[in-house]
Every structure is written in structure tokens, then in C-alpha cells.
Design an enzyme around this catalytic site. Structure first.
Site, PDB file in Angstrom:
ATOM      1  N   LYS A  89       0.812  -1.219   0.000  1.00  0.00           N
ATOM      2  CA  LYS A  89       0.000   0.000   0.000  1.00  0.00           C
ATOM      3  C   LYS A  89       0.840   1.262   0.000  1.00  0.00           C
ATOM      4  CE  LYS A  89      -3.888  -1.844  -0.434  1.00  0.00           C
ATOM      5  NZ  LYS A  89      -4.707  -1.525  -1.600  1.00  0.00           N
TER       6      LYS A  89
HETATM    7  N1  PMP Z   1      -2.709  -7.590   2.020  1.00  0.00           N
HETATM    8  C1  PMP Z   1      -2.965  -6.663   2.921  1.00  0.00           C
HETATM    9  C2  PMP Z   1      -2.433  -6.840   4.299  1.00  0.00           C
HETATM   10  C3  PMP Z   1      -3.758  -5.572   2.590  1.00  0.00           C
HETATM   11  O1  PMP Z   1      -4.052  -4.655   3.526  1.00  0.00           O
HETATM   12  C4  PMP Z   1      -4.242  -5.454   1.271  1.00  0.00           C
HETATM   13  C5  PMP Z   1      -5.027  -4.248   0.871  1.00  0.00           C
HETATM   14  N2  PMP Z   1      -6.271  -4.127   1.470  1.00  0.00           N
HETATM   15  C6  PMP Z   1      -3.971  -6.447   0.357  1.00  0.00           C
HETATM   16  C7  PMP Z   1      -3.176  -7.495   0.760  1.00  0.00           C
HETATM   17  C8  PMP Z   1      -4.604  -6.472  -1.009  1.00  0.00           C
HETATM   18  O2  PMP Z   1      -4.141  -5.581  -1.914  1.00  0.00           O
HETATM   19  P1  PMP Z   1      -5.093  -4.906  -2.988  1.00  0.00           P
HETATM   20  O3  PMP Z   1      -5.882  -3.846  -2.283  1.00  0.00           O
HETATM   21  O4  PMP Z   1      -4.125  -4.345  -3.952  1.00  0.00           O
HETATM   22  O5  PMP Z   1      -5.993  -5.906  -3.606  1.00  0.00           O
END
Ligand code: PMP
Length: 445
Positions: A126
Site C-alpha cells: 500500500k
Molecule cells: N494484504 C494486505 C495486508 C492488505 O491490507 C491489502 C489491501 N487491502 C492487500 C493485501 C490487497 O491488496 P489490494 O488492495 O491491492 O488488492
């Protein structure tokens, strides 16, 4: 006596004439030469122009090469990391790719993971998204630093942590709305980073009090509340184009470069869908549509598995908003969702397969990785690793093999009070003894 009659005088006169003529000739040629040279060059160019199809007056343009005369700006957009990073944003991106030895040995396929927990601001993928959303908002005039402008976001934690760090570094305030069932480590971290944290009971997206809707509302209320000319900016990670493009521009190219394009499958969960869509778009374009398989890793309770496998998310009675309960029935944080976001839709057509992972499998995988490899991860990374193992087994069964790439999203440190507590309370820390990986996960080879 005439000169012609005197041999000595005649010789001297001849020498003087020859010398003068020599000087005149040299001076004349010197003046003439550049003109001759110019004419020769022009004739040569005309010939070349005829040969390469250019107009007579044009010259052969140089091949267009990248400008290497200026240093690239630091950060995730540059192709090579500079020696000294400028500020905390310089620690984002260029994360390592690590071969997970125990999983590679157990499956007979190379399984590697992009260590996104090494991103140096908020320690998750993120960071890339938060930085890009801020940069785009600044470009569009939606955020101005040191002006009291505030970033509002609805997040389960990781995006909030990245935004809170970068807001501090870049002169903004940060207000995070998150569901109250997320782990306390994240709440405390946000608090210590100086963000305002608003925790709300889990609610369906149709509710005004869903954490995303609340963040949007808080941003809209900002100007009226502060009345100091500062702005409220709703980052909107679920729908913002700056999310998947962050991965398209950085994560995808890094994986391609680190594997030199030798990659059979990319496996990832989806929360907003930004990671899987951004990386899928890049890899399908660079490796080839049929040459790399994109696989969704989905926790129990999420509707995305059904969307990929059967084209529909849920039966009508299951649709988010028609039931008053938690959004997704899993202890996994960060991935799994029951609605289609812009960021997931961007790549959904490129997803070739989906694997559903139970909470028990995720917990067992997390424990296995600590014991065998010393890798301590959170719940979404554990789901990714289970799905990577399933993908490796499928590739082997199809006689293809090849390298499987997945993502380590965050560290187990963020999940001590929930995921890891549950692992301990279920006795999984003592349990598996001599069981092999496939037996442990109840998978067939
Ligand atoms: N792993 C964690 C710990 C996350 O916080 C997130 C994002 N919410 C993701 C994976 C998934 O990523 P994305 O939002 O790009 O699908």
C-alpha cells in the site's frame, strides 16, 4: 642591361614570382576549401536522403534513445535505485524477490515471493498506492502541502498506515475510518503516526456508516468544519485509478525485470484489486497473454472466487447489503470482498484461475513458514502462499512447471492480537510435527 640578359637576376625574379604564387594559391585554397567541403557534404547527404527516403534538406535523425544525461528522480518510478534515497518515499518500491525454499522443495516448482513487507514507509504494498494517490492528487490540485489539507480514507489498515506516514512526511493531516474488528496493532500504529482514527462497526457498503462511505462523508464535511480554506481529499483506494496504475508502473515491471520475464504464474489476493489488476495488465502485456497465468487467491467468505470461476459474485440472497453481518466471513485481513470495485474490474478479464483458501489452511501455512523458513507473515500473505502451492501443483500436473510468483504483503507483527493469537489458541504451534506440507494443507499432489 635587361633582366633577361642577366642569369642571376632572372633566377631571383623567378623565385619571387613562384613564392608569391604559392602564397596566393594557399590563401585562395584555404578560403575556397570550406566551400568545397560544404558542397561535398551536401552532395553526400542528398545521396543518403535518396537512399533512406528523406527529403534533401533533412539530415538523418539520431535513433531515439532514453536521455541518460540527467539523473532519474528517486522513488518507485525510477528503473534503478539511486544510492541515496530522498526522504521516506525513497524507501518505497524496488522490493526483493525471495525463493521460498520449503514451498519450492515440497512442490518441485520454484515458488518466489515479492517481499512487499520491505516497503519502507508503511511496510506493505500500500506504500506504492498511497504515494501515487497523493502525487496524482497534488498534480490535479486536490492537495496542497502545509495548508491544513487532510487526506481521508476508508481502509482495513494497511493503506491508512501508508497514508499516515506519507501525510506526515509531505505536510498533510490524515483521517482514517476503519472497521472496528481489525487488529489493534494497526489502530495503535495509526494513532502513534498522528492520524485521527475513527472506528466503526462492520456494515454493508449500502450503509451510510460503512467505513468507506464515512470517509467520503468526512472529506465532504471538511471545508465547512475547518473554514480555513484547507481542503479535504477522499483518497478512495477502492475506485481510484491511481491504485492499479501504481502496480502497473512499479510492481509489475519490477517482477518482470527480477524474473527476466521467466514467470509461469502470478498469484495474489484482492482487497481493492489494485495489486492483481496492475500486475496482471503489465505481465500479460510483457510476457504474453497465454504465457503467464494470473491466479486469484481468495479467502473463505469472499465473492471474488465465484466471479472468476462462474462469472457471478453471489446468489441474490448473499449480495452485500442484503444481509446484516460482517462483510466477509474470515479472520483474514486485507483481502476478500463481496462487491466489484473499479480496481478489480480493471484486471478481472485477465485472471485465469481462482483458488479458495480456508482460514485453517492460511493459519497452517503461516505456522509452517515460521518453522521451515523463518518467515513471519500476516494472514493475506499466508493465503497467497497456499494458493501459490496449489498453482505450482496444477502447473506440474499439466506438465508445464515453471516459476510461480506471489506476494508477502505484511509482517506477522501486524497480526499478533488476532491471526497469530488464533494460531496459538488452536494449538497449531505444537501440532504438525512430521506432517508434510501437502498433508498439512489437505492438498492432493
Ligand atoms: N494484504 C494486505 C495486508 C492488505 O491490507 C491489502 C489491501 N487491502 C492487500 C493485501 C490487497 O491488496 P489490494 O488492495 O491491492 O488488492
Amino acid at each position: 642591361m635587361s633582366v633577361s640578359n642577366h642569369p642571376k637576376a632572372y633566377t631571383s625574379a623567378a623565385l619571387v614570382v613562384a613564392f608569391t604564387a604559392g602564397i596566393c594559391l594557399t590563401l585562395g585554397f584555404k578560403d575556397l576549401y570550406p566551400d568545397l567541403q560544404r558542397r561535398y557534404e551536401q552532395r553526400k547527404r542528398t545521396k543518403e536522403a535518396a537512399l533512406y527516403g528523406h527529403r534533401e534538406s533533412s539530415f538523418l535523425p539520431p535513433v531515439e534513445l532514453e536521455d541518460h544525461t540527467k539523473p532519474e528522480p528517486p522513488g518507485p518510478n525510477s528503473s534503478t535505485p539511486p544510492t541515496i534515497q530522498i526522504g521516506i518515499e525513497g524507501l518505497i518500491g524496488h522490493t526483493k524477490l525471495v525463493r521460498i525454499k520449503s514451498l519450492s522443495e515440497a512442490t518441485g516448482c520454484e515458488i518466489v515471493a515479492k517481499a512487499e513487507l520491505l516497503n519502507g514507509a508503511g511496510n506493505s504494498p500500500k506504500d506504492r498506492v498511497a504515494l501515487h494517490m497523493i502525487q496524482v492528487a497534488e498534480k490535479e490540485g486536490l492537495l496542497k502541502p502545509y495548508n491544513g489539507d487532510t487526506i481521508y480514507e476508508g481502509t482495513v489498515g494497511s493503506t491508512g498506515i501508508s497514508l499516515a506516514v506519507l501525510a506526515r512526511a509531505k505536510g498533510y493531516k490524515c483521517h482514517i475510518c476503519m472497521p472496528s474488528d481489525m487488529s489493534m496493532e494497526k489502530v495503535e500504529l495509526l494513532h502513534h503516526l498522528g492520524a485521527t482514527v475513527e472506528r466503526v462497526s462492520p456494515a454493508p457498503i449500502t450503509s451510510q456508516d460503512h467505513f468507506v462511505n464515512l470517509a467520503r462523508r468526512r472529506a465532504e464535511e471538511h471545508a465547512g468544519k475547518w473554514k480555513d480554506g484547507s481542503k479535504g481529499f477522499f483518497a478512495n483506494q477502492f475506485e481510484s485509478g491511481a491504485n492499479w496504475t501504481a502496480h502497473f508502473e512499479t510492481t509489475g515491471p519490477e517482477i518482470f525485470e527480477q524474473t527476466q520475464g521467466d514467470i509461469a504464474a502470478f498469484v495474489s489476493g484482492a482487497g481493492t484489486g489494485g495489486t492483481i489488476s496492475g500486475v496482471a495488465c503489465y505481465l500479460k502485456q510483457e510476457v504474453g497473454l497465454k504465457d503467464v497465468s494470473i491466479v486469484l487467491a481468495d479467502p473463505q467468505g469472499s465473492g471474488l472466487y465465484n466471479k472468476v470461476k462462474f462469472g457471478v459474485m453471489y446468489s441474490s440472497h448473499e449480495r452485500e447489503g442484503t444481509r446484516r453481518r460482517q462483510q466477509v466471513d474470515t479472520m483474514v485481513e486485507g483481502i476478500g470482498i463481496n462487491r466489484l470495485t473499479n480496481n478489480f474490474e480493471k484486471g478481472v478479464e485477465l485472471i485465469d484461475d481462482a483458488i479458495k483458501v480456508t482460514d485453517t489452511q492460511a493459519m497452517r501455512m503461516a505456522r509452517w513458514l515460521v518453522e521451515k523458513d523463518g518467515i513471519f507473515i500476516g494472514s493475506s500473505s499466508a493465503v497467497n502462499c497456499v494458493a501459490a502451492v496449489c498453482t505450482a501443483l496444477r502447473l506440474k500436473k499439466e506438465g508445464k512447471g515453471g516459476r510461480v510468483v506471489t506476494v508477502l504483503c505484511d509482517s506477522g507483527n501486524r497480526h499478533l492480537s488476532k491471526f497469530w493469537k488464533q494460531i496459538a489458541s488452536q494449538g497449531l504451534e505444537e501440532e504438525h510435527g512430521n506432517l508434510g506440507l501437502l498433508e498439512l494443507l489437505e492438498l492432493e499432489s
